[in-house]
Design a protein around this motif. Structure first.
Motif, short mmCIF file in Angstrom:
data_model
loop_
_atom_site.label_atom_id
_atom_site.label_comp_id
_atom_site.label_asym_id
_atom_site.label_seq_id
_atom_site.Cartn_x
_atom_site.Cartn_y
_atom_site.Cartn_z
N VAL A 154 0.85 -1.19 0.00
CA VAL A 154 0.00 0.00 0.00
C VAL A 154 0.89 1.24 0.00
O VAL A 154 1.65 1.46 0.93
N GLU A 155 0.76 2.03 -1.04
CA GLU A 155 1.48 3.30 -1.11
C GLU A 155 0.50 4.43 -0.83
O GLU A 155 -0.54 4.53 -1.51
N LYS A 156 0.82 5.23 0.17
CA LYS A 156 0.01 6.43 0.42
C LYS A 156 0.61 7.53 -0.46
O LYS A 156 1.58 8.19 -0.09
N SER A 157 0.05 7.69 -1.64
CA SER A 157 0.58 8.62 -2.64
C SER A 157 0.54 10.07 -2.20
O SER A 157 1.28 10.90 -2.73
N PHE A 158 -0.32 10.38 -1.23
CA PHE A 158 -0.40 11.75 -0.74
C PHE A 158 0.74 12.07 0.23
O PHE A 158 0.87 13.21 0.67
N GLN A 159 1.56 11.09 0.55
CA GLN A 159 2.78 11.32 1.32
C GLN A 159 3.96 11.08 0.40
O GLN A 159 3.84 10.42 -0.63
N ALA A 160 5.11 11.60 0.75
CA ALA A 160 6.23 11.72 -0.20
C ALA A 160 7.06 10.47 -0.44
O ALA A 160 7.87 10.45 -1.37
N GLY A 161 6.90 9.42 0.33
CA GLY A 161 7.81 8.27 0.27
C GLY A 161 8.04 7.67 -1.10
O GLY A 161 9.16 7.64 -1.60
N GLY A 162 7.00 7.18 -1.74
CA GLY A 162 7.14 6.56 -3.05
C GLY A 162 7.65 7.51 -4.10
O GLY A 162 8.52 7.18 -4.90
N ARG A 163 7.11 8.72 -4.09
CA ARG A 163 7.51 9.73 -5.08
C ARG A 163 9.00 10.07 -4.98
O ARG A 163 9.70 10.11 -5.98
N THR A 164 9.49 10.29 -3.76
CA THR A 164 10.91 10.68 -3.63
C THR A 164 11.84 9.54 -4.02
O THR A 164 12.91 9.80 -4.58
N LEU A 165 11.44 8.30 -3.76
CA LEU A 165 12.27 7.18 -4.19
C LEU A 165 12.30 7.07 -5.72
O LEU A 165 13.36 6.85 -6.31
N ARG A 166 11.15 7.26 -6.34
CA ARG A 166 11.11 7.24 -7.81
C ARG A 166 11.96 8.36 -8.39
O ARG A 166 12.63 8.18 -9.41
N GLN A 168 14.61 9.45 -7.24
CA GLN A 168 16.01 9.03 -7.12
C GLN A 168 16.36 7.93 -8.14
O GLN A 168 17.47 7.42 -8.14
N GLY A 169 15.40 7.57 -8.98
CA GLY A 169 15.63 6.55 -10.00
C GLY A 169 15.41 5.13 -9.52
O GLY A 169 15.80 4.17 -10.20
N ILE A 170 14.79 4.97 -8.37
CA ILE A 170 14.52 3.64 -7.82
C ILE A 170 13.16 3.17 -8.33
O ILE A 170 12.17 3.90 -8.29
N ARG A 171 13.15 1.94 -8.80
CA ARG A 171 11.89 1.34 -9.26
C ARG A 171 11.02 1.01 -8.05
O ARG A 171 11.46 0.32 -7.13
N VAL A 172 9.79 1.52 -8.06
CA VAL A 172 8.84 1.25 -6.98
C VAL A 172 7.56 0.73 -7.62
O VAL A 172 6.94 1.41 -8.43
N GLU A 173 7.19 -0.50 -7.24
CA GLU A 173 5.96 -1.13 -7.71
C GLU A 173 5.01 -1.24 -6.52
O GLU A 173 5.33 -1.90 -5.54
#
Length: 189
Positions: A154-166, A168-173
């Motif tokens: 579960v990614e909470k898209s309204f928080q920055a975690g997934g976005r900031t990792l992406r 940085q060029g990190i693949r996030v599924e």
């Protein structure tokens, strides 16, 4: 995953505009069939990668990481949150805050189990701000292992975690992405 979305809508409890409680299916009680489905989905998404290990952070990520590891046929490694009497004195360690627990802890991985020969897939249950993920990624980098990417239930898209990792060029599924918890309602992206 439609099945996961349906279960979140049925069983998830919106605690606040930032917190979703998923104890009945992910964080306290585990549905084995749904967990295996999630593991198979992550394994399929990373099937082209030469994964040697699946890694996660203790403890809620372990069931889905296990399901992914067994599907891929590789070992599961998890970063411990508590130092034990038999812990390796020179373990790879990183201090990380926990958004939902409201505390700062050390996570640690034994150098014995993670090295430059490894290509790891990092699986976790929920990503909010991404602090634990960034901490474990630092440990992976220091070990010399390479990171294939992250699988997040579960990614909470309204928080920055997934976005900031992406960024940085990190693949996030992510299996599901939540756009909002406003008004006590789960809204998916």
């Amino acid at each position: 995953m439609q099945k996961l979305k349906e279960r979140i809508l049925e069983e998830g409890v919106v605690v606040s505009n930032d917190v979703l409680k998923l104890d009945g299916l992910l964080n306290h009680q585990v549905d084995p069939e749904l967990t295996m489905d999630m593991g198979r989905e992550f394994a399929a998404r990373y099937a082209e990668e030469p994964i040697t290990k699946v890694i996660t952070v203790e403890s809620s990520g372990i069931p889905v990481a296990f399901a992914t590891a067994i599907t891929l046929g590789v070992p599961l490694l998890f970063a411990r949150r508590k130092k034990t009497l038999i812990a390796e004195p020179d373990a790879l360690t990183e201090r990380v805050p926990s958004f939902t627990k409201g505390i700062v802890t050390d996570i640690m991985v034994s150098r014995q189990y993670l090295g430059e020969q490894d290509r790891v897939l990092f699986i976790d249950d929920i990503i909010a701000n991404g602090d634990a993920a960034r901490g474990l990624i630092k440990i992976i980098e220091r070990s010399g292992a390479s990171l294939a990417g992250l699988g997040i239930v579960v990614e909470k898209s309204f928080q920055a975690g997934g976005r900031t990792l992406r960024e940085q060029g990190i693949r996030v599924e992510s299996l599901v992405r939540i756009a909002s918890l406003a008004g006590g309602k789960v809204t998916f992206t």
